[in-house]
Design a protein around this motif. Structure first.
Motif, PDB file in Angstrom:
ATOM      1  N   UNK A   1      -4.814  -3.472   5.265  1.00 16.36           N
ATOM      2  CA  UNK A   1      -4.489  -3.446   3.660  1.00 16.36           C
ATOM      3  C   UNK A   1      -2.812  -3.223   3.609  1.00 16.36           C
ATOM      4  N   UNK A   2      -2.076  -2.016   4.300  1.00 18.35           N
ATOM      5  CA  UNK A   2      -0.856  -1.739   4.536  1.00 18.35           C
ATOM      6  C   UNK A   2      -0.162  -3.215   4.966  1.00 18.35           C
ATOM      7  N   UNK A   3      -0.548  -3.943   5.709  1.00 18.00           N
ATOM      8  CA  UNK A   3       0.041  -5.223   6.238  1.00 18.00           C
ATOM      9  C   UNK A   3      -0.152  -6.355   5.267  1.00 18.00           C
ATOM     10  N   UNK A   4      -1.310  -6.635   4.747  1.00 21.78           N
ATOM     11  CA  UNK A   4      -1.567  -7.915   3.988  1.00 21.78           C
ATOM     12  C   UNK A   4      -1.486  -7.467   2.587  1.00 21.78           C
ATOM     13  N   UNK A   5      -2.028  -6.362   2.168  1.00 21.40           N
ATOM     14  CA  UNK A   5      -2.289  -5.880   0.798  1.00 21.40           C
ATOM     15  C   UNK A   5      -3.178  -6.875  -0.009  1.00 21.40           C
TER      16      UNK A   5
ATOM     17  N   UNK B   1      -7.373  -7.785  -0.152  1.00 27.54           N
ATOM     18  CA  UNK B   1      -8.612  -7.260   0.324  1.00 27.54           C
ATOM     19  C   UNK B   1      -9.463  -8.220   1.282  1.00 27.54           C
ATOM     20  N   UNK B   2      -9.494  -9.628   0.716  1.00 27.85           N
ATOM     21  CA  UNK B   2     -10.257 -10.719   1.961  1.00 27.85           C
ATOM     22  C   UNK B   2      -9.399 -10.617   3.212  1.00 27.85           C
ATOM     23  N   UNK B   3      -8.249 -10.627   3.245  1.00 30.20           N
ATOM     24  CA  UNK B   3      -7.534 -10.960   4.567  1.00 30.20           C
ATOM     25  C   UNK B   3      -7.944  -9.470   5.488  1.00 30.20           C
ATOM     26  N   UNK B   4      -8.026  -8.284   4.766  1.00 25.20           N
ATOM     27  CA  UNK B   4      -8.156  -7.137   5.186  1.00 25.20           C
ATOM     28  C   UNK B   4      -9.496  -7.134   6.034  1.00 25.20           C
ATOM     29  N   UNK B   5     -10.738  -7.634   5.051  1.00 24.97           N
ATOM     30  CA  UNK B   5     -11.952  -7.444   5.481  1.00 24.97           C
ATOM     31  C   UNK B   5     -12.165  -8.498   6.564  1.00 24.97           C
ATOM     32  N   UNK B   6     -11.528  -9.789   6.588  1.00 24.74           N
ATOM     33  CA  UNK B   6     -11.661 -10.641   7.464  1.00 24.74           C
ATOM     34  C   UNK B   6     -11.167 -10.132   9.060  1.00 24.74           C
ATOM     35  N   UNK B   7     -10.095  -9.255   8.937  1.00 21.59           N
ATOM     36  CA  UNK B   7      -9.388  -8.718  10.161  1.00 21.59           C
ATOM     37  C   UNK B   7     -10.578  -7.753  10.607  1.00 21.59           C
ATOM     38  N   UNK B   8     -11.220  -6.860   9.674  1.00 21.99           N
ATOM     39  CA  UNK B   8     -12.297  -5.635  10.050  1.00 21.99           C
ATOM     40  C   UNK B   8     -13.439  -6.701  10.559  1.00 21.99           C
TER      41      UNK B   8
ATOM     42  N   UNK C   1      -7.490   5.414   0.336  1.00 19.00           N
ATOM     43  CA  UNK C   1      -6.798   5.114  -0.775  1.00 19.00           C
ATOM     44  C   UNK C   1      -5.536   4.877  -0.222  1.00 19.00           C
ATOM     45  N   UNK C   2      -4.703   3.705  -0.291  1.00 17.88           N
ATOM     46  CA  UNK C   2      -3.562   3.244   0.087  1.00 17.88           C
ATOM     47  C   UNK C   2      -2.612   2.700  -0.722  1.00 17.88           C
ATOM     48  N   UNK C   3      -1.634   3.549  -1.010  1.00 22.05           N
ATOM     49  CA  UNK C   3      -0.322   2.959  -1.943  1.00 22.05           C
ATOM     50  C   UNK C   3       0.343   2.052  -1.287  1.00 22.05           C
ATOM     51  N   UNK C   4       0.356   0.727  -2.124  1.00 16.64           N
ATOM     52  CA  UNK C   4       1.090  -0.445  -1.380  1.00 16.64           C
ATOM     53  C   UNK C   4       2.502  -0.608  -2.037  1.00 16.64           C
TER      54      UNK C   4
ATOM     55  N   UNK D   1      -9.500   3.186  10.054  1.00 20.76           N
ATOM     56  CA  UNK D   1      -7.996   2.989  10.291  1.00 20.76           C
ATOM     57  C   UNK D   1      -7.666   1.542  10.564  1.00 20.76           C
ATOM     58  N   UNK D   2      -8.554   0.645  10.969  1.00 16.55           N
ATOM     59  CA  UNK D   2      -8.180  -0.736  11.133  1.00 16.55           C
ATOM     60  C   UNK D   2      -7.931  -1.259   9.852  1.00 16.55           C
TER      61      UNK D   2
END
Length: 646
Positions: A238-242, A244-251, A201-204, A232-233
């Motif tokens: 998520x902290x950086x991009x907020x 979900x699509x961008x976060x999953x692409x980086x993952x 869970x990440x508060x943005x 962790x990644x």
């Protein structure tokens, strides 16, 4: 010939009467149902005693015991009729509601149900037998609590891999002002321990909240290590991009370099409580379930695409959220079972989440929060027949913003306990971790004590104002104002002891002294524990009330000084007097029982420190684990026992 027939009939009737007498006197719950509607045809004396329902014969079981429908009991009966196979389980929790008084009785039963067959072998009903083990279970739970109280907090034999998994997973979720969050994580059996399930869970910064549940293929140290790196990644993304699509692409790019990450599944979502939407991406993972405020659930559509490493997925999805909607993310271990299909598992999850969300699964319920009821009540029913894989559940719901607490009180012994009580009630309404609750209440009490001790030392009266605000980052921001006149630094040798304690309990401590008064501010991140045990939600045992006035009583041999109430700036002098009198200035052994102390500040700690320094071998401090006094003593490093000797 007629006499022989009559004799045989009489013998059969006598045998039937004896059999009925045996069943009636069995110390067990016995019932029999028949037909497609499961109509009751027999109840033992113990069953009738507990049912309090005089009209039952011939009625459907669901009509006589409607509360058992949502508890999964009727599903078991139907399963026995459908399959012709018996069912048995230990320690199944039942809740029965008295139809007249509404009083709820909780029973824990070793329960079995067998098919009732016709002469031709076909199944026409079910015979159920249950033995009451409630007292034994309660006794065992008491023993477990006593073991924990004695410091035996871990199992004698703890699989190191399972311990590693728990260390790598978050033990808590943040407490947020606009989103209510709860989670549960159940590890599979020892032979499959430490799987790759995880949650986050990440508060943005803008008030939105990132949510994620994932599953790495395999078990053991390797799976746990992969899981922790992916988590962790993804969290950093998520902290950086907020997004979900961008976060999953980086993952996805990271997973290409990490052996064991391919085939991992996950669902990543960003919940916007202000806009009333949820954006999400699924990669080979079950899509979110949404249950609305009326208790109607709907499974959202997946975004397409397979697990990590299987190629690009589909576009992100967006779904609207209404007031009171609960979003549920979960791993497939919650719905996959050997005895049912995957769609059947999803249907059962939806049905139970619907009932739990509106508080209809158990008559007593376990929480005032819909997200917690789903994570405790619904999951308990889903997995109590066993589970083959790790189970992870994360529930979140938008809510109205948490109101700022602002309370003031005169700097008097009578008024300050009410101020602390207001702080405690505000924190409890948020269902924060008990450790966070004690820490914030103690820190506020220390700041208030400093105002009394330093700001009002030479004033006849004064006022203290306390304000608590829950930020979007999950931190409580505390401000304590007084209108006193503090002494210049260095005028008192003990100056700063209390503020040092506040500094150890919170972050960003700032003391701003002005001629018109002083302001103390600090913050602390608030959390809520992730439940990791099977069974109903763990009852929260509140610490002793902090609103009692200070009292101390000496009795017993060797002497025991029993202290109650608040040991704060107003009670400190009397506390020292009682300590000196009980120990005869440190010359005789004494037990200081702090079990009833609801608030212990640095002035009380100083008195205990002085006593221990003068007579270290003659003083025993008693404070039960989890109590306010134990929290403070452990924090400052003073020795204690969890219970009084003897």
């Amino acid at each position: 010939m007629q006499d022989a027939s009559r004799s045989w009939d009489d013998g059969a009737a006598a045998e039937l009467a004896r059999l009925r007498s045996v069943v009636e006197q069995l110390p067990a719950f016995v019932d029999a149902v028949e037909g497609p509607e499961l109509r009751l045809v027999a109840l033992s004396a113990l069953s009738r005693e507990h049912s309090q329902r005089p009209e039952w014969r011939g009625l459907p079981l669901a009509e006589v015991y409607p509360e058992l429908v949502s508890q999964g009991v009727l599903d078991v009966y139907r399963q026995v009729v459908r399959t012709g196979r018996p069912f048995a389980t230990p320690e199944w929790r039942f809740e029965l509601v008295d139809p007249v008084s509404g009083e709820v009785t909780e029973l824990v039963l070793d329960w079995s149900a067998v098919p009732w067959r016709r002469p031709d072998g076909t199944v026409d009903g079910v015979i159920s037998l249950a033995r009451d083990v409630t007292e034994q279970v309660q006794a065992r739970r008491r023993a477990e609590r006593e073991a924990a109280e004695a410091g035996q907090r871990y199992r004698a034999v703890l699989d190191v891999v399972t311990e590693l998994q728990h260390a790598l997973l978050p033990g808590s979720v943040p407490v947020l002002p606009r989103v209510d969050v709860a989670a549960r994580d159940l590890v599979a059996g020892a032979e499959q321990s430490a799987g790759g399930d995880w949650l986050d869970v990440r508060p943005l910064p803008d008030g939105r909240v990132g949510l994620a549940v994932g599953d790495v293929v395999g078990h053991g140290v390797a799976a746990a290590a992969v899981m922790s790196q992916l988590r962790a990644v993804l969290g950093d993304s998520l902290d950086t991009t907020a997004d979900p699509a961008a976060a999953v692409a980086r993952l996805e790019r990271f997973a290409e370099t990490l052996p064991g990450a391919r085939s991992a599944t996950l669902v990543v979502a960003v919940l916007d409580p202000e806009g009333g939407t949820i954006d999400y991406v699924t990669r080979g993972h079950p899509p979110p379930l949404v249950v609305d405020a009326s208790g109607v659930g709907r499974l959202l559509l997946g975004s397409g695409g397979g697990p990590l490493g299987s190629g690009p997925g589909g576009p992100p999805q967006r779904a609207p959220l209404g007031p009171g909607d609960v979003v549920v993310l979960y791993s497939d271990g919650l719905v996959e079972r050997a005895d049912r299909s995957y769609p059947e598992g999803l249907d059962e999850l939806t049905r139970l989440a619907e009932a739990a969300a509106v508080g209809q699964l158990w008559p007593t319920g376990t929480s005032a929060s819909a997200v917690e009821r789903i994570c405790t009540d619904a999951v308990e029913v889903l997995v109590r027949r066993g589970w083959d894989d790790d189970v992870t559940v994360l529930a979140a719901a938008p809510r109205e913003p948490v109101a700022v607490l602002r309370t003031s009180a005169a700097a008097t012994e009578e008024a300050l306990p009410r101020l602390r009580s207001g702080v405690r009630e505000w924190l409890r309404a948020l269902r924060v971790d008990p450790g966070d609750e004690l820490a914030v209440e103690l820190a506020v009490g220390e700041a208030v004590d400093n105002a009394v001790e330093h700001g009002f030392r030479f004033l006849s009266s004064g006022t203290v104002v306390v304000a608590l605000r829950l930020g979007a980052d999950g931190r409580v921001h505390v401000r304590v104002d007084d209108d006193g006149i503090w002494q210049p630094p260095g005028d008192r040798g003990d100056r700063g002891t209390g503020l040092g304690l506040v500094h150890s309990l919170g972050d960003d401590l700032c003391v701003d002294g002005q001629p018109s008064g002083t302001t103390v501010t600090f913050s602390r991140r608030l959390c809520r524990p992730v439940s990791t045990a099977l069974g109903a939600g763990t009852a929260r045992v509140p610490p002793p009330a902090t609103d009692e006035p200070f009292t101390a009583e000496l009795d017993g041999e060797p002497p025991v000084l029993r202290v109650r109430g608040a040991v704060d700036a107003f009670g400190a002098a009397r506390f020292r007097e009682h300590l000196d009198a009980a120990s005869r200035a440190g010359t005789v052994p004494v037990v200081v029982d702090l079990t009833g102390v609801g608030h212990l500040t640095s002035v009380g700690v100083a008195a205990l420190t002085d006593l221990l320094r003068d007579a270290p071998d003659a003083v025993t401090l008693v404070a039960p684990t989890g109590s306010p006094a134990a929290f403070v003593l452990d924090l400052v490093g003073l020795p204690r026992r969890p219970a009084a000797p003897g």
